[in-house]
Write a protein that holds these residues in place. Structure first.
Motif, mmCIF file in Angstrom:
data_model
loop_
_atom_site.group_PDB
_atom_site.id
_atom_site.type_symbol
_atom_site.label_atom_id
_atom_site.label_comp_id
_atom_site.label_asym_id
_atom_site.label_seq_id
_atom_site.Cartn_x
_atom_site.Cartn_y
_atom_site.Cartn_z
ATOM 1 N N PHE A 148 0.789 -1.165 -0.145
ATOM 2 C CA PHE A 148 0.039 0.062 -0.032
ATOM 3 C C PHE A 148 0.858 1.348 -0.032
ATOM 4 C CE2 PHE A 148 -4.642 -0.215 0.029
ATOM 5 C CZ PHE A 148 -4.755 -1.421 0.558
ATOM 6 N N ALA A 149 1.846 1.215 0.892
ATOM 7 C CA ALA A 149 2.843 2.368 0.939
ATOM 8 C C ALA A 149 3.242 2.769 -0.409
ATOM 9 C CB ALA A 149 3.685 2.355 2.199
ATOM 10 N N THR A 150 3.817 1.846 -1.102
ATOM 11 C CA THR A 150 4.528 1.797 -2.204
ATOM 12 C C THR A 150 3.758 2.513 -3.357
ATOM 13 O OG1 THR A 150 6.007 -0.032 -1.556
ATOM 14 C CG2 THR A 150 6.302 0.734 -3.731
ATOM 15 N N ALA A 151 2.672 2.016 -3.190
ATOM 16 C CA ALA A 151 1.724 2.085 -4.793
ATOM 17 C C ALA A 151 1.694 3.541 -4.871
ATOM 18 C CB ALA A 151 0.296 1.674 -4.231
ATOM 19 N N PRO A 152 1.325 4.680 -3.937
ATOM 20 C CA PRO A 152 1.543 6.117 -4.564
ATOM 21 C C PRO A 152 2.641 6.642 -5.149
ATOM 22 C CG PRO A 152 1.349 6.108 -2.192
ATOM 23 C CD PRO A 152 0.911 4.518 -3.003
ATOM 24 N N LEU A 153 3.801 5.996 -4.758
ATOM 25 C CA LEU A 153 5.142 6.335 -5.215
ATOM 26 C C LEU A 153 5.212 5.842 -6.703
ATOM 27 C CD1 LEU A 153 7.217 6.091 -1.987
ATOM 28 C CD2 LEU A 153 6.075 7.998 -2.684
ATOM 29 N N MET A 154 5.085 4.511 -6.704
ATOM 30 C CA MET A 154 5.253 3.927 -8.032
ATOM 31 C C MET A 154 4.250 4.480 -9.031
ATOM 32 S SD MET A 154 4.360 0.048 -9.118
ATOM 33 C CE MET A 154 2.509 -0.058 -8.881
ATOM 34 N N VAL A 155 2.820 4.638 -8.653
ATOM 35 C CA VAL A 155 2.065 5.381 -9.620
ATOM 36 C C VAL A 155 2.264 6.603 -10.177
ATOM 37 C CG1 VAL A 155 -0.076 6.196 -9.708
ATOM 38 C CG2 VAL A 155 0.102 3.928 -8.947
ATOM 39 N N SER A 156 3.007 7.629 -9.160
ATOM 40 C CA SER A 156 3.226 8.778 -9.423
ATOM 41 C C SER A 156 4.401 8.831 -10.207
ATOM 42 C CB SER A 156 3.666 9.653 -8.048
ATOM 43 O OG SER A 156 3.846 10.893 -8.351
ATOM 44 N N ALA A 157 5.562 8.004 -10.183
ATOM 45 C CA ALA A 157 6.719 7.847 -10.760
ATOM 46 C C ALA A 157 6.383 7.516 -12.078
ATOM 47 C CB ALA A 157 7.594 7.058 -10.239
ATOM 48 N N VAL A 158 5.322 6.677 -12.430
ATOM 49 C CA VAL A 158 5.169 6.103 -13.694
ATOM 50 C C VAL A 158 4.164 7.009 -14.515
ATOM 51 C CG1 VAL A 158 4.057 4.213 -15.099
ATOM 52 C CG2 VAL A 158 5.532 3.902 -13.245
ATOM 53 N N ILE A 159 3.201 7.313 -13.987
ATOM 54 C CA ILE A 159 2.056 8.127 -14.566
ATOM 55 C C ILE A 159 2.376 9.672 -14.690
ATOM 56 C CG2 ILE A 159 -0.341 8.594 -14.636
ATOM 57 C CD1 ILE A 159 0.136 5.649 -14.916
ATOM 58 N N ALA A 160 3.264 10.099 -13.702
ATOM 59 C CA ALA A 160 3.382 11.626 -13.558
ATOM 60 C C ALA A 160 4.391 11.722 -14.831
ATOM 61 C CB ALA A 160 4.066 12.004 -12.435
ATOM 62 N N THR A 161 5.440 10.728 -15.143
ATOM 63 C CA THR A 161 6.293 11.030 -16.164
ATOM 64 C C THR A 161 5.802 10.623 -17.674
ATOM 65 O OG1 THR A 161 7.934 9.961 -14.403
ATOM 66 C CG2 THR A 161 8.695 9.916 -16.883
ATOM 67 N N GLY A 162 5.030 9.522 -17.848
ATOM 68 C CA GLY A 162 4.626 8.978 -19.198
ATOM 69 C C GLY A 162 3.208 9.283 -19.232
ATOM 70 N N GLY A 163 2.219 9.828 -18.253
ATOM 71 C CA GLY A 163 0.853 9.917 -18.490
ATOM 72 C C GLY A 163 0.244 8.471 -18.154
ATOM 73 N N LEU A 164 -1.229 8.418 -18.248
ATOM 74 C CA LEU A 164 -1.977 7.324 -17.979
ATOM 75 C C LEU A 164 -1.448 6.214 -18.884
ATOM 76 C CD1 LEU A 164 -5.632 8.619 -17.236
ATOM 77 C CD2 LEU A 164 -4.073 7.341 -15.581
ATOM 78 N N HIS A 165 -0.952 6.468 -20.294
ATOM 79 C CA HIS A 165 -0.693 5.642 -21.289
ATOM 80 C C HIS A 165 0.437 4.791 -20.650
ATOM 81 C CE1 HIS A 165 -3.905 6.254 -24.125
ATOM 82 N NE2 HIS A 165 -3.583 7.952 -23.983
ATOM 83 N N ALA A 166 1.094 5.278 -19.620
ATOM 84 C CA ALA A 166 2.509 4.502 -19.430
ATOM 85 C C ALA A 166 1.708 3.228 -18.301
ATOM 86 C CB ALA A 166 3.240 5.408 -18.757
#
Length: 410
Positions: A148-166
């Motif tokens: 749970f704790a890792t989820a927002p960091l992982m999602v933010s790193a991936v989606i903030a960089t590449g958008g939802l298509h990442a």
């Protein structure tokens, strides 16, 4: 009426592997809430529409958890662990690829089913590996909290960089989780029935105490609504209350989830010293002022109250699991499905109501009723008792070695 015995069991390799796999799977419970701000910004969803996505992940999961639990009470289904890990990851990974709201709901619902399938059987197997130890089961629950704790960091790193298509990149933890499940299952001797599981877990299968189990489950539902409600909207709320940007919201979710990891470890140790029921009651009582602080206190001090709320919500987390299994010693799969799954997922059913209230008034107004729910949970726990031990059973008796079957290594 005696308290649950504590066996001096050190975490085994299989329990450590199960804890890591639990972390990988529960990333996908936390990931759905972490995706909400991106759905709002990239697709211009309303609060209610975004919370509907959380509902989609929760609804089928809520229905499926007890069904999977009932199945695992009848048959050992260890193959569910790697399959469910992959299913949960694939569903979340596909959620950003289509602009269709209906398709997004569908793939997120698939992810919810994957998470649902994992928990009852993993809790049964973790009980075997832990041999009834609160601390060892706390390690298993800790894995989920780290996910749970890792989820927002992982999602933010991936989606903030590449958008939802990442979003397809989010499947990576699922691949790791499936591999960890396979490795864990190669090391655990698995009983075929729930009654044998209870015995291997450190206490013989006695009578099922459904009234006590349902009473505790009602309290856990209250906890679930608070946790899922905060998980769904805390990122947005923290931005408003601290006047910060995207980082402020991600940090709030991270504190909520990471504090849970600390609380879970503390819960097992406190229960060993003071007893499970006492620790659970105090946790619910202390959560009331903590949630009030989250809702009402502005500025950076908000993060302190988030941490206190996280501890209050998570200290009893692994204790719910062991209490549930001891209240239903002949149905440990069902108990695990409810305490780890149904009562956690059911909180998502309240998310659309919170979202609709936020659209109609404000997020603060929508979150204010969450203050009362831990108090209601405490009231439900007031008359709860420790599960009864069968008479003439030694608390230090070793776990039985017979009637177990090993998982195939092929």
């Amino acid at each position: 009426m005696s308290t649950n015995p504590q066996l001096p069991v050190r975490p085994t390799t299989s329990l450590k592997l199960l804890s890591l796999s639990h972390a990988c799977v529960d990333i996908y419970q936390g990931a759905v809430a972490a995706l909400v701000p991106f759905f709002l910004s990239e697709r211009a969803y309303s609060y209610a529409a975004a919370s509907g996505i959380v509902l989609a992940a929760s609804l089928l999961s809520s229905v499926a958890q007890p069904l999977f639990g009932a199945l695992t009470d009848r048959w050992a289904m260890p193959w569910l662990l790697p399959v469910s890990a992959l299913t949960g990851g694939v569903g979340v990974a596909l959620s950003g690829l289509s602009g269709s709201y209906a398709l997004t709901l569908a793939v997120v619902a698939v992810a919810g089913i994957g998470v649902a399938a994992y928990h009852p059987e993993s809790a049964r197997i973790a009980r075997i590996a832990s041999r009834g130890s609160h601390t060892a089961m706390g390690l298993f629950s800790l894995g989920g909290n780290i996910g749970f704790a890792t989820a927002p960091l992982m999602v933010s790193a991936v989606i903030a960089t590449g958008g939802l298509h990442a979003s397809p990149l989010l499947v990576v933890p699922a691949l790791a989780g499936a591999a960890l499940c396979v490795a864990a299952l190669r090391t655990v001797p698995l009983p075929a029935t729930a009654a044998t599981t209870a015995a291997v877990g450190g206490r013989p299968a006695g009578r099922d105490d459904w009234p006590a189990f349902l009473q505790m489950s009602g309290a856990v539902v209250c906890r679930s609504i608070v946790f899922v409600g905060l998980s769904s909207f805390l990122s947005l709320y923290a931005r408003q209350r601290t006047e910060g940007g995207e980082f402020a919201g991600t940090a709030a979710l991270f504190v909520l989830y990471l504090g849970g990891a600390i609380g879970t470890v503390a819960g097992g140790r406190l229960a060993t010293r003071y007893g499970r029921i006492t620790v659970v009651r105090w946790s619910y009582a202390l959560t009331v002022p903590a949630v009030a602080g989250v809702v009402l206190v502005p500025g950076p001090l908000l993060y302190l109250f988030i941490a206190l709320t996280s501890a209050g919500l998570y200290v009893p987390f692994s204790l719910h699991v062991t209490l549930g299994q001891d209240y239903l010693p002949r149905r440990v799969g069902t108990a695990g499905g409810v305490t780890l799954g149904l009562t956690v997922s059911v909180g998502g059913l309240a998310s659309p109501l919170i979202g609709a209230a936020a659209d109609a008034a404000s997020l603060q107004t929508a979150l204010t009723p969450l203050i009362a729910l831990p108090a209601l949970g405490w009231l439900l726990l007031r008359t709860l008792h420790e599960p009864e031990m069968p008479e003439n059973v030694s608390a230090t008796a070793p776990a039985p070695q017979g009637n177990t079957t090993s998982v195939s290594r092929s």
